[in-house]
Design a protein around this motif. Structure first.
Motif, PDB file in Angstrom:
ATOM      1  N   SER A 111     -14.816   7.008   3.828  1.00  0.00           N
ATOM      2  CA  SER A 111     -13.497   7.093   3.201  1.00  0.00           C
ATOM      3  C   SER A 111     -12.466   7.407   4.274  1.00  0.00           C
ATOM      4  O   SER A 111     -12.768   8.122   5.232  1.00  0.00           O
ATOM      5  CB  SER A 111     -13.525   8.225   2.161  1.00  0.00           C
ATOM      6  OG  SER A 111     -12.233   8.510   1.679  1.00  0.00           O
ATOM      7  N   ASN A 114      -8.915  -2.658  -6.730  1.00  0.00           N
ATOM      8  CA  ASN A 114      -7.627  -2.104  -6.332  1.00  0.00           C
ATOM      9  C   ASN A 114      -7.069  -1.234  -7.451  1.00  0.00           C
ATOM     10  O   ASN A 114      -7.082  -1.644  -8.618  1.00  0.00           O
ATOM     11  CB  ASN A 114      -6.609  -3.221  -6.037  1.00  0.00           C
ATOM     12  CG  ASN A 114      -6.814  -3.860  -4.687  1.00  0.00           C
ATOM     13  OD1 ASN A 114      -7.048  -3.178  -3.692  1.00  0.00           O
ATOM     14  ND2 ASN A 114      -6.726  -5.183  -4.638  1.00  0.00           N
ATOM     15  N   LYS A 122      -5.379   1.746   7.187  1.00  0.00           N
ATOM     16  CA  LYS A 122      -5.580   0.522   6.390  1.00  0.00           C
ATOM     17  C   LYS A 122      -5.095  -0.701   7.161  1.00  0.00           C
ATOM     18  O   LYS A 122      -5.801  -1.704   7.240  1.00  0.00           O
ATOM     19  CB  LYS A 122      -4.819   0.658   5.062  1.00  0.00           C
ATOM     20  CG  LYS A 122      -5.043  -0.484   4.095  1.00  0.00           C
ATOM     21  CD  LYS A 122      -6.343  -0.356   3.365  1.00  0.00           C
ATOM     22  CE  LYS A 122      -7.094  -1.631   3.242  1.00  0.00           C
ATOM     23  NZ  LYS A 122      -8.445  -1.450   2.682  1.00  0.00           N
ATOM     24  N   THR A 146      -7.914   7.938   4.750  1.00  0.00           N
ATOM     25  CA  THR A 146      -6.642   8.085   4.049  1.00  0.00           C
ATOM     26  C   THR A 146      -5.501   7.615   4.949  1.00  0.00           C
ATOM     27  O   THR A 146      -5.473   7.944   6.131  1.00  0.00           O
ATOM     28  CB  THR A 146      -6.414   9.561   3.654  1.00  0.00           C
ATOM     29  OG1 THR A 146      -7.478   9.969   2.796  1.00  0.00           O
ATOM     30  CG2 THR A 146      -5.097   9.745   2.906  1.00  0.00           C
ATOM     31  N   ILE A 154      -2.716   6.000   0.811  1.00  0.00           N
ATOM     32  CA  ILE A 154      -3.853   5.297   0.191  1.00  0.00           C
ATOM     33  C   ILE A 154      -5.183   5.921   0.625  1.00  0.00           C
ATOM     34  O   ILE A 154      -5.360   6.266   1.798  1.00  0.00           O
ATOM     35  CB  ILE A 154      -3.849   3.791   0.546  1.00  0.00           C
ATOM     36  CG1 ILE A 154      -5.049   3.084  -0.088  1.00  0.00           C
ATOM     37  CG2 ILE A 154      -3.771   3.563   2.050  1.00  0.00           C
ATOM     38  CD1 ILE A 154      -5.096   1.588   0.104  1.00  0.00           C
ATOM     39  N   CYS A 164     -13.971  -6.302  -4.566  1.00  0.00           N
ATOM     40  CA  CYS A 164     -12.744  -5.546  -4.299  1.00  0.00           C
ATOM     41  C   CYS A 164     -12.214  -4.929  -5.589  1.00  0.00           C
ATOM     42  O   CYS A 164     -12.022  -5.621  -6.589  1.00  0.00           O
ATOM     43  CB  CYS A 164     -11.685  -6.460  -3.687  1.00  0.00           C
ATOM     44  SG  CYS A 164     -10.145  -5.604  -3.306  1.00  0.00           S
ATOM     45  N   HIS A 184      -5.446   3.329  -4.094  1.00  0.00           N
ATOM     46  CA  HIS A 184      -6.876   3.418  -3.794  1.00  0.00           C
ATOM     47  C   HIS A 184      -7.454   2.016  -3.798  1.00  0.00           C
ATOM     48  O   HIS A 184      -7.117   1.218  -4.675  1.00  0.00           O
ATOM     49  CB  HIS A 184      -7.606   4.269  -4.846  1.00  0.00           C
ATOM     50  CG  HIS A 184      -9.106   4.188  -4.782  1.00  0.00           C
ATOM     51  ND1 HIS A 184      -9.826   4.607  -3.686  1.00  0.00           N
ATOM     52  CD2 HIS A 184     -10.030   3.715  -5.655  1.00  0.00           C
ATOM     53  CE1 HIS A 184     -11.123   4.404  -3.907  1.00  0.00           C
ATOM     54  NE2 HIS A 184     -11.272   3.856  -5.090  1.00  0.00           N
ATOM     55  N   ASP A 185      -8.282   1.714  -2.804  1.00  0.00           N
ATOM     56  CA  ASP A 185      -9.033   0.473  -2.891  1.00  0.00           C
ATOM     57  C   ASP A 185     -10.473   0.711  -2.471  1.00  0.00           C
ATOM     58  O   ASP A 185     -10.811   1.731  -1.843  1.00  0.00           O
ATOM     59  CB  ASP A 185      -8.378  -0.681  -2.109  1.00  0.00           C
ATOM     60  CG  ASP A 185      -8.408  -0.496  -0.612  1.00  0.00           C
ATOM     61  OD1 ASP A 185      -8.897   0.534  -0.122  1.00  0.00           O
ATOM     62  OD2 ASP A 185      -7.928  -1.415   0.092  1.00  0.00           O
ATOM     63  N   HIS A 186     -11.326  -0.197  -2.877  1.00  0.00           N
ATOM     64  CA  HIS A 186     -12.762  -0.090  -2.622  1.00  0.00           C
ATOM     65  C   HIS A 186     -13.242  -1.511  -2.354  1.00  0.00           C
ATOM     66  O   HIS A 186     -13.123  -2.381  -3.210  1.00  0.00           O
ATOM     67  CB  HIS A 186     -13.442   0.536  -3.848  1.00  0.00           C
ATOM     68  CG  HIS A 186     -14.863   0.961  -3.648  1.00  0.00           C
ATOM     69  ND1 HIS A 186     -15.465   1.911  -4.441  1.00  0.00           N
ATOM     70  CD2 HIS A 186     -15.809   0.582  -2.748  1.00  0.00           C
ATOM     71  CE1 HIS A 186     -16.728   2.099  -4.045  1.00  0.00           C
ATOM     72  NE2 HIS A 186     -16.961   1.304  -3.029  1.00  0.00           N
ATOM     73  N   ASP A 195     -13.506   1.478   2.419  1.00  0.00           N
ATOM     74  CA  ASP A 195     -13.373   0.135   2.982  1.00  0.00           C
ATOM     75  C   ASP A 195     -14.733  -0.466   3.337  1.00  0.00           C
ATOM     76  O   ASP A 195     -15.763   0.177   3.261  1.00  0.00           O
ATOM     77  CB  ASP A 195     -12.451   0.182   4.202  1.00  0.00           C
ATOM     78  CG  ASP A 195     -11.583  -1.061   4.320  1.00  0.00           C
ATOM     79  OD1 ASP A 195     -11.965  -2.121   3.785  1.00  0.00           O
ATOM     80  OD2 ASP A 195     -10.513  -0.980   4.965  1.00  0.00           O
ATOM     81  N   TYR A 206       0.816  -1.211   0.000  1.00  0.00           N
ATOM     82  CA  TYR A 206       0.000   0.000   0.000  1.00  0.00           C
ATOM     83  C   TYR A 206       0.851   1.262   0.000  1.00  0.00           C
ATOM     84  O   TYR A 206       1.900   1.323   0.650  1.00  0.00           O
ATOM     85  CB  TYR A 206      -0.910   0.016   1.229  1.00  0.00           C
ATOM     86  CG  TYR A 206      -1.936  -1.089   1.254  1.00  0.00           C
ATOM     87  CD1 TYR A 206      -3.066  -1.033   0.446  1.00  0.00           C
ATOM     88  CD2 TYR A 206      -1.776  -2.192   2.089  1.00  0.00           C
ATOM     89  CE1 TYR A 206      -4.018  -2.050   0.466  1.00  0.00           C
ATOM     90  CE2 TYR A 206      -2.724  -3.217   2.118  1.00  0.00           C
ATOM     91  CZ  TYR A 206      -3.836  -3.139   1.302  1.00  0.00           C
ATOM     92  OH  TYR A 206      -4.764  -4.144   1.327  1.00  0.00           O
ATOM     93  N   SER A 259      -8.871   4.823   1.001  1.00  0.00           N
ATOM     94  CA  SER A 259      -9.612   3.564   1.062  1.00  0.00           C
ATOM     95  C   SER A 259     -11.101   3.805   1.271  1.00  0.00           C
ATOM     96  O   SER A 259     -11.501   4.547   2.164  1.00  0.00           O
ATOM     97  CB  SER A 259      -9.060   2.692   2.200  1.00  0.00           C
ATOM     98  OG  SER A 259      -9.726   1.437   2.209  1.00  0.00           O
TER      99      SER A 259
END
Lengths: 145, 145
Positions: A48, A112, A55, A50, A38, A110, A125-127, A42, A34, A40
């Motif tokens: 959201s 990425n 993370k 950061t 990042i 997911c 960035h992830d979701h 999540d 990461y 995220s």
């Protein structure tokens, strides 16, 4: 192989390494994937956040509530790469046993997003989510692909 | 300006156009932004679906339950572009009035992934969600940034 093909293979290898680190509950191993800043979206609140510490804190919470070894698998992985930007998406399943003695079996979506920063691919960035049922207000925690 | 800066500006303009089409509830306008084989991790079930028709079907459902004009705004938009691949993420708010007379006000997390296909930027993957509270099983429908 083209450069893009090489890069896609590199990202798939990277994600396989992340899966291994997650299964091993290896926070120091996970940290390497990461970016420090990042962003995220999540699985759990807030909307959201950061930063790498937050993370890793979320992974730590997952590890604290599951027995070793943690089951973790990806399916339907798509990797799309160009230059120094990549996105990937997959359906990810956490399984194994929770520390409270109940079996774990949850599929999440997911996404990425990576950038190559100083020669290293990092997730910037992830979701991670499950769908919502807006009518009932339920999170759809038990869907399977 | 560099090519990447130009491309980022183009994507921001594109997203502004998508916002306008959503506010106008213009399905034909919205259609132009998505690839025919988009893989969507959407707000409501299922976990994942593929294809423009299903994507437009979901927009149609939203439009059917909201009065005109629909409020739609993006904040904290980040756009990351390289070559023919882009990802963007933002917090998006749907507002206005529902057809049942209640006010709409919902923030979702949105990740859009684009590819340039035959010279046109198209959304090939999107991920739209709210966080889940795993303990209570609730979808966190009322969070705000």
């Amino acid at each position: 192989m083209t450069s893009a093909t090489n890069d896609e293979a590199a990202i798939r290898e990277l994600l396989a390494g992340l899966v291994e680190a997650i299964r091993a509950m290896d926070l120091d191993g996970i940290r390497r994937f990461y970016a420090s800043d990042i962003v995220s979206f999540d699985f759990e609140p807030p909307l959201s956040y950061t930063g790498l510490d937050a993370k890793l804190g979320n992974w730590k919470k997952i590890f604290a509530t599951h027995e070793r070894p943690l089951g973790y698998e990806l399916r339907d992985l798509v990797v799309c790469v160009s230059g120094d930007v990549v996105f990937s998406h997959s359906l990810n399943r956490i399984s194994g046993m929770r520390t409270n003695g109940t079996p774990a079996n949850r599929w999440v979506r997911c996404t990425n997003c990576f950038r190559k920063i100083e020669g290293r691919w990092l997730i910037v960035h992830d979701h991670v989510s499950v769908p919502a049922d807006a009518g009932s207000g339920r999170a759809m925690l038990d869907l399977a692909p």
